[in-house]
Design a protein around this motif. Structure first.
Motif, mmCIF file in Angstrom:
data_model
loop_
_atom_site.group_PDB
_atom_site.id
_atom_site.type_symbol
_atom_site.label_atom_id
_atom_site.label_comp_id
_atom_site.label_asym_id
_atom_site.label_seq_id
_atom_site.Cartn_x
_atom_site.Cartn_y
_atom_site.Cartn_z
ATOM 1 N N GLN A 1 -7.099 5.733 -3.812
ATOM 2 C CA GLN A 1 -8.346 6.117 -3.152
ATOM 3 C C GLN A 1 -8.850 7.448 -3.700
ATOM 4 O O GLN A 1 -10.030 7.608 -4.000
ATOM 5 C CB GLN A 1 -8.093 6.229 -1.643
ATOM 6 C CG GLN A 1 -9.387 6.449 -0.857
ATOM 7 C CD GLN A 1 -9.122 6.583 0.634
ATOM 8 O OE1 GLN A 1 -7.963 6.626 1.054
ATOM 9 N NE2 GLN A 1 -10.171 6.656 1.405
ATOM 10 N N TRP A 2 -7.941 8.419 -3.847
ATOM 11 C CA TRP A 2 -8.332 9.714 -4.408
ATOM 12 C C TRP A 2 -8.757 9.579 -5.867
ATOM 13 O O TRP A 2 -9.666 10.259 -6.326
ATOM 14 C CB TRP A 2 -7.162 10.706 -4.306
ATOM 15 C CG TRP A 2 -7.161 11.441 -2.989
ATOM 16 C CD1 TRP A 2 -6.268 11.276 -1.972
ATOM 17 C CD2 TRP A 2 -8.096 12.425 -2.552
ATOM 18 N NE1 TRP A 2 -6.607 12.111 -0.937
ATOM 19 C CE2 TRP A 2 -7.720 12.827 -1.256
ATOM 20 C CE3 TRP A 2 -9.229 13.012 -3.135
ATOM 21 C CZ2 TRP A 2 -8.422 13.788 -0.532
ATOM 22 C CZ3 TRP A 2 -9.944 13.963 -2.415
ATOM 23 C CH2 TRP A 2 -9.543 14.346 -1.138
ATOM 24 N N ILE B 1 -15.536 8.702 -9.485
ATOM 25 C CA ILE B 1 -16.962 8.621 -9.177
ATOM 26 C C ILE B 1 -17.615 9.995 -9.310
ATOM 27 O O ILE B 1 -18.685 10.133 -9.907
ATOM 28 C CB ILE B 1 -17.163 8.054 -7.758
ATOM 29 C CG1 ILE B 1 -16.733 6.595 -7.704
ATOM 30 C CG2 ILE B 1 -18.629 8.181 -7.334
ATOM 31 C CD1 ILE B 1 -16.686 6.029 -6.298
ATOM 32 N N ILE B 2 -16.956 11.041 -8.775
ATOM 33 C CA ILE B 2 -17.492 12.395 -8.867
ATOM 34 C C ILE B 2 -17.582 12.838 -10.323
ATOM 35 O O ILE B 2 -18.555 13.452 -10.750
ATOM 36 C CB ILE B 2 -16.616 13.366 -8.056
ATOM 37 C CG1 ILE B 2 -16.734 13.035 -6.564
ATOM 38 C CG2 ILE B 2 -17.031 14.812 -8.308
ATOM 39 C CD1 ILE B 2 -15.764 13.816 -5.717
ATOM 40 N N MET C 1 0.849 -1.196 0.000
ATOM 41 C CA MET C 1 0.000 0.000 0.000
ATOM 42 C C MET C 1 0.888 1.252 0.000
ATOM 43 O O MET C 1 1.405 1.624 -1.033
ATOM 44 C CB MET C 1 -0.888 -0.013 1.263
ATOM 45 C CG MET C 1 -2.212 -0.731 1.051
ATOM 46 S SD MET C 1 -3.503 0.345 1.632
ATOM 47 C CE MET C 1 -4.852 -0.780 1.754
ATOM 48 N N GLY C 2 1.057 1.870 1.148
ATOM 49 C CA GLY C 2 1.903 3.061 1.218
ATOM 50 C C GLY C 2 1.228 4.274 0.587
ATOM 51 O O GLY C 2 0.045 4.513 0.773
ATOM 52 N N THR C 3 2.008 5.024 -0.196
ATOM 53 C CA THR C 3 1.473 6.224 -0.834
ATOM 54 C C THR C 3 0.552 5.863 -1.989
ATOM 55 O O THR C 3 -0.371 6.595 -2.307
ATOM 56 C CB THR C 3 2.622 7.102 -1.355
ATOM 57 O OG1 THR C 3 3.469 6.290 -2.174
ATOM 58 C CG2 THR C 3 3.433 7.668 -0.219
ATOM 59 N N PHE C 4 0.813 4.723 -2.617
ATOM 60 C CA PHE C 4 0.014 4.323 -3.776
ATOM 61 C C PHE C 4 -1.431 4.044 -3.382
ATOM 62 O O PHE C 4 -2.341 4.303 -4.149
ATOM 63 C CB PHE C 4 0.640 3.078 -4.419
ATOM 64 C CG PHE C 4 0.059 2.770 -5.787
ATOM 65 C CD1 PHE C 4 0.373 3.578 -6.863
ATOM 66 C CD2 PHE C 4 -0.783 1.691 -5.975
ATOM 67 C CE1 PHE C 4 -0.155 3.320 -8.117
ATOM 68 C CE2 PHE C 4 -1.313 1.414 -7.231
ATOM 69 C CZ PHE C 4 -1.001 2.235 -8.299
ATOM 70 N N GLY C 5 -1.645 3.537 -2.160
ATOM 71 C CA GLY C 5 -2.997 3.273 -1.680
ATOM 72 C C GLY C 5 -3.792 4.570 -1.550
ATOM 73 O O GLY C 5 -4.959 4.638 -1.884
#
Length: 40
Positions: free
Chosen positions: A9-10, A16-17, A1-5
């Protein structure tokens, strides 16, 4: 994960927006959004 997670997510939230915005604007704006996008 780390920063890539965090980035994924963003990206999902932004996607979606963007999809909701793209679907809702033509129904509210009417001919304004369609003429701007495709010129129907």
């Amino acid at each position: 994960m780390g920063t890539f997670g965090g980035y994924t997510q963003w990206a999902v939230v932004f996607l979606i927006i963007f999809v909701l915005f793209f679907l809702l604007v033509p129904s509210f704006g009417g001919g304004a959004a369609t003429s701007c996008a495709g010129g129907y």
